[in-house]
Structures are given as C-alpha cells and as structure tokens.
Design an enzyme around this catalytic site. Structure first.
Site, PDB file in Angstrom:
ATOM      1  N   LYS A   2       0.347   5.109  -1.810  1.00 10.99           N
ATOM      2  CA  LYS A   2       0.542   6.423  -1.166  1.00 10.99           C
ATOM      3  C   LYS A   2       1.589   7.225  -1.907  1.00 10.99           C
ATOM      4  CE  LYS A   2      -0.525   4.055   2.991  1.00 10.99           C
ATOM      5  NZ  LYS A   2       0.082   3.146   3.968  1.00 10.99           N
ATOM      6  N   THR A  13       0.835  -1.207   0.000  1.00 12.18           N
ATOM      7  CA  THR A  13       0.000   0.000   0.000  1.00 12.18           C
ATOM      8  C   THR A  13       0.866   1.253   0.000  1.00 12.18           C
ATOM      9  OG1 THR A  13      -0.239  -0.417   2.368  1.00 12.18           O
ATOM     10  CG2 THR A  13      -2.149  -0.891   0.998  1.00 12.18           C
TER      11      THR A  13
HETATM   12  C1  26W Z   1       2.314 -14.422  12.248  1.00 12.66           C
HETATM   13  C2  26W Z   1       2.063 -13.041  12.503  1.00 12.66           C
HETATM   14  C3  26W Z   1       1.607 -12.201  11.370  1.00 12.66           C
HETATM   15  C4  26W Z   1       1.282 -12.722  10.156  1.00 12.66           C
HETATM   16  C5  26W Z   1       0.842 -11.915   9.145  1.00 12.66           C
HETATM   17  C6  26W Z   1       1.478 -10.862  11.591  1.00 12.66           C
HETATM   18  C7  26W Z   1       1.048 -10.036  10.592  1.00 12.66           C
HETATM   19  C8  26W Z   1       0.717 -10.564   9.357  1.00 12.66           C
HETATM   20  C9  26W Z   1       0.175  -9.643   8.301  1.00 12.66           C
HETATM   21  C10 26W Z   1      -0.934 -10.311   7.514  1.00 12.66           C
HETATM   22  C11 26W Z   1       1.204  -9.111   7.426  1.00 12.66           C
HETATM   23  C12 26W Z   1       0.757  -7.923   6.639  1.00 12.66           C
HETATM   24  O1  26W Z   1       0.695  -6.820   7.149  1.00 12.66           O
HETATM   25  N1  26W Z   1       0.489  -8.118   5.361  1.00 12.66           N
HETATM   26  C13 26W Z   1       0.376  -7.016   4.443  1.00 12.66           C
HETATM   27  O2  26W Z   1      -0.975  -6.644   4.297  1.00 12.66           O
HETATM   28  C14 26W Z   1      -1.097  -5.502   3.469  1.00 12.66           C
HETATM   29  C15 26W Z   1      -2.545  -5.085   3.464  1.00 12.66           C
HETATM   30  O3  26W Z   1      -3.323  -5.994   2.772  1.00 12.66           O
HETATM   31  C16 26W Z   1      -0.569  -5.795   2.079  1.00 12.66           C
HETATM   32  O4  26W Z   1      -0.619  -4.609   1.329  1.00 12.66           O
HETATM   33  C17 26W Z   1       0.870  -6.293   2.143  1.00 12.66           C
HETATM   34  O5  26W Z   1       1.306  -6.688   0.875  1.00 12.66           O
HETATM   35  C18 26W Z   1       0.968  -7.444   3.116  1.00 12.66           C
HETATM   36  O6  26W Z   1       2.319  -7.819   3.312  1.00 12.66           O
END
Ligand code: 26W
Length: 807
Positions: A654, A650
């Site tokens: 921006k 994202t």
């Molecule tokens: C195991 C702990 C964990 C696993 C996954 C913590 C946090 C996550 C998130 C899902 C990671 C995350 O922030 N993903 C991002 O999500 C955004 C919003 O959809 C995307 O734009 C990003 O590509 C993605 O990495």
C-alpha cells in the site's frame, strides 16, 4: 434499475428512504439519516446486481469460490461502492442540492473492524479482486458485535475500549433469518446398526442458531458483486418453561451463553489463545458455512459428486480448518456417502493458505476440550489421523516423522497438520514465505507430497488504496498513461517512461506535499502536535509485535535524539516518524514497546531544541480509515522485520503504490519489491534469512553488539540507567541484552547506516521523486487482482463470468 442514476433521481430516492425507513423529512434528517439512506439505495442496487451476476454465473456453470476467514477488515464501504458503481458525482450533487457535503456523510460511517491486521485486510481486498474480475464468490465470517478494540493511550499505556460498530455499520447488512441453520455443540454419540447400515447420531447437543447477515461488495463497474455472509449466533429456543416457572435469570442466561459466540472478535494476532470460546467460534463459522454451501449445491444438483467441479472452498489460515472434519461429518452422516467417496470430495474441494511461520500461531487444541465440545468431529479426526498415519507407515516413513505429521499427538489436535492432509493445495503468501514453509514448518509433508505446495504472493485492492485514497496521484497517473491501470494494474509500468521527466517529478512532489499537509492537519487535530510537512515522513504501520521490530526503529530515534542534543548545529534533514499499531491486549511486552515509543514522542515533541528537526507521532487507534490518510502522505515505508519472520506484509504494498520508498530487510514480500525496483530504488539493510539462521546456529550474543556500537550502547543506557522523560524501560533493555529473540541489536548498525543514507538521498529531491515514481510504476504486480487470478488458475480451477451483464 441500473447504476446510471442522475442526481435528481438519487435525490428522489433519498427523500423516499428518509421518509419510509426513518420517518423524517429532509429538513428533519440528520447526517446519519442521510448516510443510512444512501447506503440503503446502494444496497438495493447491489442486491439486484448480484442477482443478475449470479444468474449469469449459473448459466455458464462457473465454479463458485467460497473464502472462509475469521477476519474481514472491511473498513468503510460507502466511498468504495460509490466509486465502483460510478455514482460518486451524482450522489455528491444530489446531496449538495440538499445542503450536504458527501465528505461529511462519509464520516458518518464507522469502520467495520472485523479483523486484526494483515490477514483480515487481505480477505477484504480479495473480495474486491474477485468481484471486479467477475469470479462468482462469497466470503464467510462472523458478525461480531464488537470489532477490533478501540485503542487509547493513557500515559503511553495502551488501553482497550469496546468497538460497538453495529449502530452505524448494520445498515449494510441484510438479515436472512429464513436461511438460518443450527450448529450443535457437546452432547454424546449414539451408534446404530440398521442391517448393514451404520449410522451415528449426536444426542442431547446444545443447539445454537446461526443467522446470516449479508453484505454486498461491488467490483469496479458493479458488474461482478461479491457477497460477504456473516453469521450471528442466536439461542435456538427461548426456554419458556424456565421462564414461566419464574426462573427468569436462568432463562435469560441460556440466551446470553449462546449469543456470546459472536460477541467479540478475538484481538489476538500471532498469539496463542487456547480458550474454548475461540474453538466454539471457529466451529460455529465452519459448521454454518458448510451447511449453507452443501444445501445450496444440493438444491440444484441433488448430488455431491460434482461438488469439486463447481465449488472451491478456501481456508484462510488454520482458523477455519475444522471445515475438513465438518464436511466429512455432513457428507457421511447426513448425505449417506461412504468414507472414501466423502474424503475424495473434501480433498478435491478444499485448499489452504498459511499466513504465518510463527510456531505459536499454528492453532492447537487440547484433545479433551475438543472431544467434549465437538464429539463427532473428534471421532472423524481420529479416523482421518488413523488412516493417514497408516498410509505414511506404508510409504516407509519412520515413526518419528509420522508422529510429527500426525493430527493427534501429545494430547493435542494440530490444525495445521489437518489442513495439509485434507487440502489439495497449500500455499504461502510470498515467494520467500512459501519456500520457508517447505523447508521448516511443513518439511515432512513436502517430502511426501511436493506437488501440493504452491505460492501466491499477496496483493492489495489498488483501486481503494490508490484511486480512492489518493485521488491526486490517481489523476496524475491517469493523465499520463490513461485509465487502463484501473483494471490492469500492470499497466502502471507505463509510468517508467516519465522517470526522467522533470515536470512529472515536480507534479509528483506537489501531490505528495498536499497529502502530507492533510495528514499534518489530522495529526494536529488528533495529537495536538504541529508537524512540518517539509520534513521526511517516515512510517511504520502494522500490528505491534516483537518480530516486526518497532523497537529497532524506536532505539534509532532515541539515538538520533541524543546525537541532536549533542550536535545542535549539525546538518540534519528534518524528520517526522509515524507509528500506528495495536498490541494484543494480553501481550504485555508489546504494550511496553508502545509505552516506550509514546514516551519517546512525549519527550521529543516537547523539547524546544527538536522543534524543527524531529517529531514522533503515535497514531492512536490505527485502522483502515487512518491508513487511507497515512499512505498517500508517506515517504519512507519501514518494513524492518527480522528476515524469515514476516510472511508477506501488505502495508509495504500500500505504501509502495502511493510512492513511499521501502526501507527494509529482505523479508516477506520485500524480496519481491526488491526484485521489482532494484537496490537503487529501495533502502535495503540487515541480515538475510540464511544469515539469520547461521547466526542463530553459531550462538547469538546481543551483548557484543551493544559493546561494539557506542551510539547503540548510549541509547540502551539512557533507557535503562538514566531514563528519559522520568521513566526507565529496563524490561525492554534486559530483554534486548539477554535473549533478543528477533536480533534487533544484530541489525542495528546496518539499520542506522541505511537511515542515514535515506536522509542524504532526500536532499536531492529529483532523485528522491524518481525513486518514488519507479516504486509506483512497479507496484502493479502487488494488486489483489493479480493474486486472485493466480488463485483461480493454480488453485481453484475457477474462471470468470464471460456473458454480458447489462448494467
Ligand atoms: C493464534 C491466533 C492468530 C494466529 C495467526 C491470529 C491471527 C493470525 C494471523 C495469521 C496473523 C496474520 O495476520 N498474518 C499476516 O497475514 C498477512 C496476510 O497474508 C501477511 O501479509 C502478514 O505477513 C502476516 O503476518
């Protein structure tokens, strides 16, 4: 009271708040008092506004949207709310009549950093899109005492400091102890038969109180207002017996153990963290939220049959997926429905978004831990699993496939599978990502239930990221195409008419330069480094992760540095590289990459030969507020993840809406940015997803890339053999030369070539500014408003409030 307040009315309200809430006169009050007084005024206004909005929504029988997420990365709220309510000017003059500057008051506010990165910021942007378009909605999350850690680099090494945001942030929160609910952990099950009626009770559970704290989030014009409800854990009862018996420590310890649940935000991002506390946090959020939603519904309708018609519950990633078993528990055990009816209600209400394809980020729990901590939910999941597997066998699926789709297998509970089974809709966050989900992670499910799978490409709150963060650009845009784009970002397309207008392109350039100077001043103050506002500002800002390939960027900077040392008189377009990134505290390799980039900056920034050529700036403690300074000043947006790894991204959106040009791979939403602007307005490089897969299949050997590219070889050798700035980075080079999981070396040559191309294009400022304008013009499709409309239509079946709202 409506929002149309004059400066003198606001002044009176401020004086009253200072006196009633803080017992100070305007003369005694500090900037912090003034900040809080203004927030309290806004809170009153928004609470009333929310009430009117929700009353109208109920009159119209609108579906309520509940967005559950472990993270809401709100950043600051004061400017956003003043902007939305149209009160910025009035508050500014009220304050200046009292000798204060609004800008200084803004700076009193800490970032509400209740999130790690993309996932959390997306949730925050969505609350804005929901409110502005008048969808009645609530976000649900936890009131962490400590948000995402404050990052400090000590000799290039990331250290983490606690972020105690509440002293300045809590003023936005309204506590509602009267709406507290109890969440049960542990205990054992007791089954009872009462004639033919079977009931289950959990005995001797540990009870923890969930107290809601509400924060209002205004939409543009303040007619629609979202509510973010954050749960704080409190010990249910203080053990007087223990205390009176003199066992003070144990009495206190029980309290502390309960409250630890909402102490800190887990700073993991895409990283496995199997701790029991995280499971407790997830269940705490889910249980409190579902109780809240169901009680609210029952108060009006005294039945759950119509729940799916009036309520949409959205699960943001696998973290709140326990919603499915917890909703079943409440509907079965507390409301007395039968299994089939309960399952029908749940699956028609709940939808799930996946935010990552990284296998290690799909939440899994140890079955034993789960069973002990949440016995009744475990039992329900067993039954969900049993029924589902039987159904799949009946469809003729083979045992292996059913095993892969099961929720319980190999001693673990697989939350992603539970999410797919218990939701009516599953979506990815960009076209490419949604396709990858169907082809890989959820392939087995896609074969059986193809209609459940959808896509909604992410979007950003363009009013925050363009109008508020970049007022210079926003006023140029408004001057050219009017302000319709504020409500409908697609109207930005009208800017295309000015593509060849030299006067407009010149203005665009001036605005960018002003923003670059502002960022340069920030860097001077924070990093003590002087940078040239006329150099290219090349930015990579996102969480630090191997798949995002900050290393590719770093390696190329090192190689450029080497080349400039050897060719001191060569023609070179001066460049300033910006990095902003936090690493998960336990992610050692990511920290090593930070150290490499920081040392690179150290070496380059102090080298007199690089003075007017090259600078590398590591922005410490990158967060929403820093992002708001960086985006308007950026010229190149690096989105260089290995194709097939970034779900959407994202920051790419921006940066684009602020006129930066994407230098990136065909990954995540970059694919759609490319569709929007065309190859001529982007710097595309690298392998595509099928090419990556093919290379992996055929066996990838990074060593060949190293040997075939002398410049790359030289950079790697300096890192590992000779070292620079007195340091070596062998762990990194060993990793690159052996496994290189994210194929940094495979894409290196192409990356270097496209960087060179960008520098060449920059020499023609008119061409550059035209590209920049096209990017702004085409950024409208990446607005959160659009994403929310798609969720509402394709997934939630929700519609906005239509009737008049008077303010
Ligand atoms: C195991 C702990 C964990 C696993 C996954 C913590 C946090 C996550 C998130 C899902 C990671 C995350 O922030 N993903 C991002 O999500 C955004 C919003 O959809 C995307 O734009 C990003 O590509 C993605 O990495």
């Amino acid at each position: 009271m409506n929002y149309k307040l004059s400066a003198s009315e606001i002044r009176e309200l401020i004086v009253a708040k200072l006196s009633h809430n803080f017992g100070v006169t305007p003369a005694e009050a500090t900037d912090e008092h003034y900040y809080k007084a203004v927030v309290l005024i806004l809170r009153d206004l928004m609470t009333e506004g929310r009430k009117e909005f929700i009353d109208q929504a109920e009159k119209e029988n609108r579906k309520q949207v509940y967005y559950l997420c472990m993270e809401f990365l709100m950043g600051r709220s004061l400017r956003n709310n003043l902007y939305n309510l149209g009160l910025e000017d009035a508050v500014s003059s009220a304050l200046s009549s009292m000798g204060l500057k609004l800008e200084n008051i803004y700076n009193q506010e800490p970032d509400a950093g209740l999130g790690n990165g993309g996932l959390g910021r997306l949730a925050a942007c969505f609350l804005d899109g929901l409110a502005t378009q008048k969808y009645p909605a609530m976000g649900y999350s936890l009131r962490y005492e400590y948000g995402i850690f404050r990052q400090k680099l000590v000799d290039g090494w990331q250290t983490e400091l606690p972020d105690f945001w509440l002293p300045g942030g809590a003023v936005w929160l309204q506590a509602h102890p009267e709406k507290a609910v109890t969440v049960n952990f542990n205990g054992h099950l007791e089954e009872r038969w009462d004639g033919s009626f079977h009931s289950i009770e959990v005995k001797d559970a540990t009870k923890i109180l969930a107290v809601p704290y509400d924060m209002m989030v205004s939409g543009k014009d303040g007619k629609g207002i979202s509510r973010l409800r954050l749960w704080a854990a409190k010990s249910e009862e203080f053990d007087m017996k223990l205390f009176n018996g003199g066992d003070y420590l144990r009495a206190m310890e029980r309290n502390a153990m309960a409250e630890v649940i909402t102490k800190v935000l887990y700073p993991e991002d895409n990283h496995p963290e199997g701790k029991s506390l995280r499971l407790s946090q997830q269940y705490f959020l889910v249980s409190a939220t579902i109780q809240d939603i169901i009680h609210r519904h029952l108060r009006t309708y005294s039945s759950l049959e119509n729940l799916p018609d009036l309520v949409a519950i959205h699960l943001n990633d696998t973290h709140p997926v326990l919603t499915i078993s917890e909703m079943m528990r409440i509907i079965l055990d507390e409301c007395g429905y039968g299994w089939d009816e309960a399952w029908d209600i749940v699956t028609r209400t709940v939808a799930y978004t996946n935010h990552t394809v990284m296998a290690e980020a799909l939440e899994c729990w140890d079955q034993e831990l789960f069973k002990r901590r949440l016995p009744r939910n475990y039992q329900i999941i067993e039954e969900i699993n049993r029924r589902f597997c039987a159904q799949m066998h009946d469809l003729g699926l083979d045992g292996c496939q059913v095993g892969r789709m099961a929720v319980l297998n190999d001693g673990i509970v697989r939350m992603a599978n539970l999410a797919v089974i218990g939701s009516h809709s599953i979506n990815g966050v960009s076209k490419l990502h949604s396709e990858i989900l169907k082809e890989t992670v959820f392939k087995d499910f896609y074969q059986v239930m193809p209609d459940k799978f959808k896509n909604v490409t992410n979007g950003i709150a363009h009013r925050r990221w363009l109008n508020q963060a970049n007022p210079g650009l926003a006023s140029l845009v408004t001057e050219l195409i009017g302000d319709g784009y504020v409500y409908d970002a697609a109207e930005l397309k009208k800017l295309m008419a000015y593509k060849n207008d030299p006067a407009v392109l010149e203005k665009l350039k001036k605005i960018k330069l002003e923003n670059k100077k502002r960022l340069a001043a920030y860097v001077k103050q924070q990093n003590g480094v002087v940078i040239d506002p006329n150099s290219i500002f090349d930015c990579q800002v996102k969480r630090m992760h191997e798949y995002k390939r900050q290393l590719l960027n770093g390696l190329h900077i090192l190689s450029t540095y080497q080349w400039l040392r050897e060719n001191p008189n060569a023609d070179f377009t001066p460049k300033t590289y910006f990095f902003g990134a936090k690493a998960a505290p336990g992610y050692y390799f990511a920290k090593e990459i930070i150290r490499f980039i920081a040392e690179l900056g150290e070496a380059i920034n102090k080298d007199p030969a690089m003075k007017d050529k090259l600078k590398v700036i590591y922005l410490e403690d990158y967060r929403v507020t820093v992002s708001e300074i960086l985006n308007p000043a950026a010229e190149i947006s690096q989105q260089i993840s290995l194709a097939g790894t970034e779900a959407s991204g994202t920051s790419n959106m921006k940066l684009m809406i602020n006129g930066a040009i994407t230098l990136g791979t065909l990954d995540g939403a970059n694919v759609e940015i490319h569709e929007a602007v065309g190859s001529e307005n982007m710097f595309l490089f690298g392998m595509t997803t099928p090419e990556v897969n093919l290379l992996r299949q055929n066996g990838y050997n990074p060593y060949l890339c190293y040997n075939n590219n002398p410049a790359l070889k030289k950079a790697i050798d300096e890192m590992s053999v000779s070292g620079f700035n007195g340091m070596k980075f062998e762990k990194i080079t060993q990793n690159l030369l052996s496994t290189d999981r994210y194929m940094v070396l495979a894409d290196y040559s192409d990356y270097a070539a496209v960087q060179e191309k960008a520098s060449q294009v920059y020499k023609d400022q008119t061409a550059w500014n035209r590209m920049s304008l096209v990017n702004i013009a085409q950024a409208g499709r990446f607005a959160a408003d659009r994403a929310i409309r798609e969720y509402a239509q394709d997934i939630w079946g929700a519609s906005p409030v239509k009737g008049e709202i008077t303010r």
